[in-house]
Design a protein around this motif. Sequence first.
Motif, PDB file in Angstrom:
ATOM      1  N   VAL A 175       0.862  -1.182   0.000  1.00  0.00           N
ATOM      2  CA  VAL A 175       0.000   0.000   0.000  1.00  0.00           C
ATOM      3  C   VAL A 175       0.900   1.233   0.000  1.00  0.00           C
ATOM      4  CG1 VAL A 175      -1.783   1.288   1.229  1.00  0.00           C
ATOM      5  CG2 VAL A 175      -1.791  -1.227   1.284  1.00  0.00           C
ATOM      6  N   VAL A 176       0.671   2.123  -0.956  1.00  0.00           N
ATOM      7  CA  VAL A 176       1.467   3.350  -1.083  1.00  0.00           C
ATOM      8  C   VAL A 176       0.521   4.540  -1.010  1.00  0.00           C
ATOM      9  CG1 VAL A 176       3.048   4.680  -2.528  1.00  0.00           C
ATOM     10  CG2 VAL A 176       3.156   2.164  -2.531  1.00  0.00           C
ATOM     11  N   LEU A 177       0.749   5.436  -0.062  1.00  0.00           N
ATOM     12  CA  LEU A 177      -0.043   6.657   0.056  1.00  0.00           C
ATOM     13  C   LEU A 177       0.793   7.820  -0.443  1.00  0.00           C
ATOM     14  CD1 LEU A 177      -2.581   8.189   1.063  1.00  0.00           C
ATOM     15  CD2 LEU A 177      -1.393   8.450   3.256  1.00  0.00           C
ATOM     16  N   ILE A 178       0.307   8.503  -1.470  1.00  0.00           N
ATOM     17  CA  ILE A 178       1.010   9.662  -2.018  1.00  0.00           C
ATOM     18  C   ILE A 178       0.366  10.925  -1.464  1.00  0.00           C
ATOM     19  CG2 ILE A 178       1.666  10.905  -4.122  1.00  0.00           C
ATOM     20  CD1 ILE A 178       0.626   7.303  -4.467  1.00  0.00           C
ATOM     21  N   LYS A 179       1.203  11.839  -0.969  1.00  0.00           N
ATOM     22  CA  LYS A 179       0.710  13.082  -0.387  1.00  0.00           C
ATOM     23  C   LYS A 179       1.278  14.266  -1.167  1.00  0.00           C
ATOM     24  CE  LYS A 179       0.144  11.455   4.371  1.00  0.00           C
ATOM     25  NZ  LYS A 179       0.405  11.792   5.797  1.00  0.00           N
ATOM     26  N   PRO A 180       0.596  14.686  -2.236  1.00  0.00           N
ATOM     27  CA  PRO A 180       1.083  15.864  -2.969  1.00  0.00           C
ATOM     28  C   PRO A 180       0.865  17.136  -2.149  1.00  0.00           C
ATOM     29  CG  PRO A 180      -0.431  14.527  -4.292  1.00  0.00           C
ATOM     30  CD  PRO A 180      -0.569  14.089  -2.871  1.00  0.00           C
ATOM     31  N   GLY A 181       1.794  18.082  -2.347  1.00  0.00           N
ATOM     32  CA  GLY A 181       1.547  19.433  -1.872  1.00  0.00           C
ATOM     33  C   GLY A 181       0.735  20.162  -2.924  1.00  0.00           C
ATOM     34  N   GLY A 211       7.815   6.528  -6.097  1.00  0.00           N
ATOM     35  CA  GLY A 211       7.370   5.978  -4.823  1.00  0.00           C
ATOM     36  C   GLY A 211       6.664   4.644  -4.984  1.00  0.00           C
ATOM     37  N   ILE A 212       5.859   4.528  -6.040  1.00  0.00           N
ATOM     38  CA  ILE A 212       5.175   3.258  -6.301  1.00  0.00           C
ATOM     39  C   ILE A 212       6.188   2.181  -6.656  1.00  0.00           C
ATOM     40  CG2 ILE A 212       3.595   2.077  -7.875  1.00  0.00           C
ATOM     41  CD1 ILE A 212       2.002   4.717  -8.024  1.00  0.00           C
ATOM     42  N   ASP A 213       7.156   2.530  -7.507  1.00  0.00           N
ATOM     43  CA  ASP A 213       8.184   1.559  -7.893  1.00  0.00           C
ATOM     44  C   ASP A 213       8.957   1.063  -6.666  1.00  0.00           C
ATOM     45  OD1 ASP A 213       7.495   1.773 -10.536  1.00  0.00           O
ATOM     46  OD2 ASP A 213       9.148   3.114 -11.080  1.00  0.00           O
ATOM     47  N   ALA A 214       9.241   1.993  -5.733  1.00  0.00           N
ATOM     48  CA  ALA A 214       9.992   1.641  -4.529  1.00  0.00           C
ATOM     49  C   ALA A 214       9.108   1.013  -3.456  1.00  0.00           C
ATOM     50  CB  ALA A 214      10.683   2.887  -3.958  1.00  0.00           C
ATOM     51  N   LYS A 215       7.778   1.044  -3.681  1.00  0.00           N
ATOM     52  CA  LYS A 215       6.801   0.504  -2.725  1.00  0.00           C
ATOM     53  C   LYS A 215       6.954   1.136  -1.340  1.00  0.00           C
ATOM     54  CE  LYS A 215       6.043  -3.915  -5.086  1.00  0.00           C
ATOM     55  NZ  LYS A 215       6.623  -3.475  -6.362  1.00  0.00           N
ATOM     56  N   ARG A 216       7.142   2.444  -1.348  1.00  0.00           N
ATOM     57  CA  ARG A 216       7.239   3.178  -0.089  1.00  0.00           C
ATOM     58  C   ARG A 216       5.852   3.389   0.498  1.00  0.00           C
ATOM     59  NH1 ARG A 216      10.079   8.467  -1.759  1.00  0.00           N
ATOM     60  NH2 ARG A 216       9.528   9.003   0.400  1.00  0.00           N
ATOM     61  N   ALA A 217       5.727   3.277   1.807  1.00  0.00           N
ATOM     62  CA  ALA A 217       4.417   3.385   2.454  1.00  0.00           C
ATOM     63  C   ALA A 217       3.823   4.773   2.300  1.00  0.00           C
ATOM     64  CB  ALA A 217       4.530   3.012   3.930  1.00  0.00           C
ATOM     65  N   VAL A 218       4.663   5.803   2.423  1.00  0.00           N
ATOM     66  CA  VAL A 218       4.197   7.190   2.319  1.00  0.00           C
ATOM     67  C   VAL A 218       5.157   7.953   1.419  1.00  0.00           C
ATOM     68  CG1 VAL A 218       3.667   9.332   3.544  1.00  0.00           C
ATOM     69  CG2 VAL A 218       3.171   7.128   4.626  1.00  0.00           C
ATOM     70  N   VAL A 219       4.597   8.685   0.472  1.00  0.00           N
ATOM     71  CA  VAL A 219       5.402   9.465  -0.460  1.00  0.00           C
ATOM     72  C   VAL A 219       4.907  10.906  -0.456  1.00  0.00           C
ATOM     73  CG1 VAL A 219       6.093   9.756  -2.875  1.00  0.00           C
ATOM     74  CG2 VAL A 219       5.696   7.448  -1.948  1.00  0.00           C
ATOM     75  N   TYR A 220       5.763  11.830   0.006  1.00  0.00           N
ATOM     76  CA  TYR A 220       5.443  13.251  -0.118  1.00  0.00           C
ATOM     77  C   TYR A 220       5.925  13.724  -1.478  1.00  0.00           C
ATOM     78  CZ  TYR A 220       4.114  13.726   4.778  1.00  0.00           C
ATOM     79  OH  TYR A 220       3.470  13.608   5.992  1.00  0.00           O
TER      80      TYR A 220
END
Length: 245
Positions: A175-181, A211-220
């Motif tokens: 699960v990857v949550l992306i948080k755009p500014g 971030g999706i490629d790296a499968k990071r949990a949270v991506v700012y």
Amino acid sequence: MKIVVIGATSGIAEHCCRLWLAEQPAELILVARDGAKLEKIATDLRVRSPASTVSTVLGNFLDPGFIRSLVDGAVATGPVDIALIAHGWMPDQQAGLDLATCEQVLAINAVSPVLFAEAFAAHFAKVGRGTIAIIGSVAGDVTRKANYLYGASKALLTRYAQGLDHRLIGSGVKVVLIKPGPTDTPMAAAHRASGRKLASVEEVARATVRGIDAKRAVVYAPARWALIMLVVRHLPRFVFNRLNL
């Protein structure tokens, strides 16, 4: 690679698709509510990558029946690698909102993404693979008077993604949550009018795909917002309340 994009007419989602197709041919299933805009985007992607398969689906994002049918249909033709859930809506809240609009803000930004994610999670867990990427917002870290309902809906997604990730530990599903500014999209018209600096859609899309490629949990996205929001979250209440945000 097979990717389902929910809210494919969003600028961030469109540019993520362009980046994926620039890397390799893929099977894209684009899902949206605006048919004319969706077909224009799909046509552009087909021209960019003739070896790819780009299909489109229109539907009601608030209808659990449609959501279940869409997800069941997508996985029936083969495993889905990535489900990108990218839709959202932010009306001007400065003068207050009527109750019907309040309900729509919460339904579109919070309830609908959760239903899509739950539907994908059930299928992904069965096969032990797949990535669920949800576009949230830095507005979910700290709600402010200018868009507190929108921020509250994104805060729900933050907590939901955290819990879903915890539930799926060891399943092979990420699960990857992306948080755009603030990003230069139609949703940020008020920011643009005020002269506030906005990140480009391309920059946010690149951070999202990485971030999706790296499968990071949270991506700012961009990354500087991680530090900015760390500071804002820890401001004393009396200081935060004096800020004109």
